[in-house]
Design an enzyme around this catalytic site. Structure first.
Site, PDB file in Angstrom:
ATOM      1  N   ASP A 178     109.902  37.079 -17.112  1.00 10.16           N
ATOM      2  CA  ASP A 178     111.046  37.953 -17.394  1.00 10.16           C
ATOM      3  C   ASP A 178     110.924  38.542 -18.794  1.00 10.16           C
ATOM      4  O   ASP A 178     111.899  38.598 -19.547  1.00 10.16           O
ATOM      5  CB  ASP A 178     112.353  37.178 -17.220  1.00 10.16           C
ATOM      6  CG  ASP A 178     113.562  38.105 -17.064  1.00 10.16           C
ATOM      7  OD1 ASP A 178     113.374  39.329 -16.898  1.00 10.16           O
ATOM      8  OD2 ASP A 178     114.706  37.597 -17.114  1.00 10.16           O
TER       9      ASP A 178
ATOM     10  N   ARG B  47     115.292  42.929 -23.728  1.00 11.69           N
ATOM     11  CA  ARG B  47     116.560  42.174 -23.797  1.00 11.69           C
ATOM     12  C   ARG B  47     116.314  40.684 -24.027  1.00 11.69           C
ATOM     13  O   ARG B  47     117.221  39.954 -24.432  1.00 11.69           O
ATOM     14  CB  ARG B  47     117.398  42.383 -22.525  1.00 11.69           C
ATOM     15  CG  ARG B  47     116.756  41.862 -21.269  1.00 11.69           C
ATOM     16  CD  ARG B  47     117.537  42.128 -19.987  1.00 11.69           C
ATOM     17  NE  ARG B  47     116.696  41.831 -18.829  1.00 11.69           N
ATOM     18  CZ  ARG B  47     115.770  42.630 -18.338  1.00 11.69           C
ATOM     19  NH1 ARG B  47     115.587  43.813 -18.882  1.00 11.69           N
ATOM     20  NH2 ARG B  47     115.016  42.273 -17.306  1.00 11.69           N
ATOM     21  N   ASN B  48     115.093  40.203 -23.746  1.00  9.96           N
ATOM     22  CA  ASN B  48     114.774  38.792 -23.915  1.00  9.96           C
ATOM     23  C   ASN B  48     113.926  38.514 -25.159  1.00  9.96           C
ATOM     24  O   ASN B  48     113.293  37.474 -25.268  1.00  9.96           O
ATOM     25  CB  ASN B  48     114.076  38.251 -22.655  1.00  9.96           C
ATOM     26  CG  ASN B  48     115.048  38.206 -21.486  1.00  9.96           C
ATOM     27  OD1 ASN B  48     116.261  38.036 -21.693  1.00  9.96           O
ATOM     28  ND2 ASN B  48     114.552  38.372 -20.279  1.00  9.96           N
TER      29      ASN B  48
ATOM     30  N   ASP C 185     114.424  33.251 -23.986  1.00  4.62           N
ATOM     31  CA  ASP C 185     114.841  33.179 -22.583  1.00  4.62           C
ATOM     32  C   ASP C 185     113.786  32.558 -21.690  1.00  4.62           C
ATOM     33  O   ASP C 185     113.069  33.242 -20.957  1.00  4.62           O
ATOM     34  CB  ASP C 185     115.258  34.558 -22.050  1.00  4.62           C
ATOM     35  CG  ASP C 185     116.698  34.835 -22.412  1.00  4.62           C
ATOM     36  OD1 ASP C 185     117.582  34.680 -21.571  1.00  4.62           O
ATOM     37  OD2 ASP C 185     116.937  35.141 -23.605  1.00  4.62           O
TER      38      ASP C 185
END
Ligand code: ACK
Length: 366
Positions: free
Chosen positions: A212, A216-217, A230
């Site tokens: 992922d 955003r991570n 994350d």
């Protein structure tokens, strides 16, 4: 009579051989049981024998916390228990699926206080939620790298259950870039990308596949250092608002994911390299949404037909070429993170390599 005896002997032999084979070689449940009894060192070796990338000499391999029968044992093997009186929560900075994310201070014996982010597990949880919440700490606690978010420790022996990590002043990379649109030099942007690639090289050397990787991570500190965060395998995808269900039932952040991972869940460091190319695009476009408002289905079909994201405005040619390299359909043709790090290092040492912009080249051909 003899025939009956020899028949029953053969039957017993067959049953014994079958049970041993089933238990040791075939049954995943038995394998899981055996693994749960192993030491972490044995788990590491088994991880690699069962098809994960080979570790580099001297590099510790990642241990999947799910191979522990008791997840609490994994947490305590990889994370320090913190006395909650050493933590001072100051303010809420966000919300996670499991509870609030707060900023605060952690007193470290013999040292000054440090700024931390504290993830809390809200009351009323069931055991599965506690295990999923703490899985991230069991993973993060195995890493030690300047571009991977650092775990300070966990609070599991009192309530609320907490995960304490280093504080990253500028928060998530996607929103940070959106609020600073156009404000960085090419070298600064490449420096951020270099940091992320270096963190990813470390993870892939350890045999850990992120699944992922997205802006955003990534978290950013006050010195613009970017750190991968994350962790948590499937849980990460459950949590991620970008993850959508595929026809095969998996939950996947389509726009960031390599085609082989979408179609048959073939996640690897090479599929992380595809996602890295998307992160490069997000960084160079200051947090633009990949494929804009196209639907997930259109993204999948377009990629299948050979479409790739064009260079963001003002993007150096060399960086768009690297993105395209990360988005090769054939996963073995994508660059390894070690190649990405050396390539970006060369660009940083030779900033004039960033001067040729894609629109200049395109302009020349008209
Ligand atoms: O974009 P943000 O400010 O950065 O909002 C989210 C929010 O918490 C929910 O995840 C922020 N956050 C998460 N971890 C950290 C951290 N270690 N340091 C600072 N902010 C963090 C994230």
């Amino acid at each position: 009579m003899d025939k009956v005896n020899s028949f029953s002997c053969s039957m017993w032999f067959f049953i014994t051989v079958f049970l041993v084979t089933e238990c040791v070689i075939v049954s995943p449940r038995c394998q899981w049981y055996i693994k749960s009894k192993m030491s972490s060192e044995e788990k590491r070796r088994t991880n690699y024998q069962s098809g994960h990338a080979l570790p580099f000499p001297g590099v510790k391999a990642y241990v999947d916390p799910d191979t522990y029968e008791d997840p609490t044992q994994a947490v305590h093997e990889f994370a320090k228990e913190i006395d909650p009186t050493r933590i001072r929560i100051e303010r809420v900075i966000g919300a996670g699926e499991f509870g609030e994310v707060c900023s605060g201070r952690l007193r470290i014996p013999g040292k000054r206080e440090i700024a931390v982010a504290i993830k809390t597990l809200k009351g009323g949880y069931v055991e599965r939620q506690r295990r999923d919440f703490l899985r991230e700490a069991s993973i993060m606690g195995q890493f030690d790298h300047p571009n991977i978010i650092r775990l300070e420790g966990v609070v599991t022996k009192s309530r609320p259950v907490m995960i304490v990590v280093e504080y990253m002043e500028n928060g998530s990379l996607d929103s940070f870039l959106r609020t600073h649109d156009g404000q960085f030099t090419g070298i600064q942007l490449v420096g951020m990308l270099r940091g992320i690639a270096s963190g990813m090289k470390y993870l892939s050397d350890m045999g850990y596949v992120h699944r992922d990787l997205a802006a955003r991570n990534i978290l950013v500190n006050s010195n613009l250092v970017c750190k991968v965060s994350d962790f948590g395998l499937s849980r990460v995808l459950e949590d991620d608002p970008e993850a959508a269900y595929t026809t095969t039932g998996g939950k996947i952040p389509i726009r960031w994911t390599a085609p082989e991972a979408i179609s048959y869940r073939k996640f690897s460091s090479a599929s992380d390299a595809w996602s890295y190319g998307i992160v490069m695009w997000e960084v160079m476009s200051y947090g633009e949404r990949p494929y804009w408002e196209m639907s997930n289905q259109d993204v999948i079909l377009s990629i299948e037909e050979g479409y790739r994201l064009p260079a963001p405005m003002g993007c150096p040619v060399v960086l768009h070429q690297l993105m395209l390299h990360c988005w090769q359909k054939e996963r073995s043709q994508r660059p390894k993170f070690t190649d990405v790090v050396s390539f970006l290092d060369k660009l940083i040492r030779n900033p004039s390599s960033l001067l040729a912009l894609v629109e200049d080249i395109q302009g020349e051909s008209f």
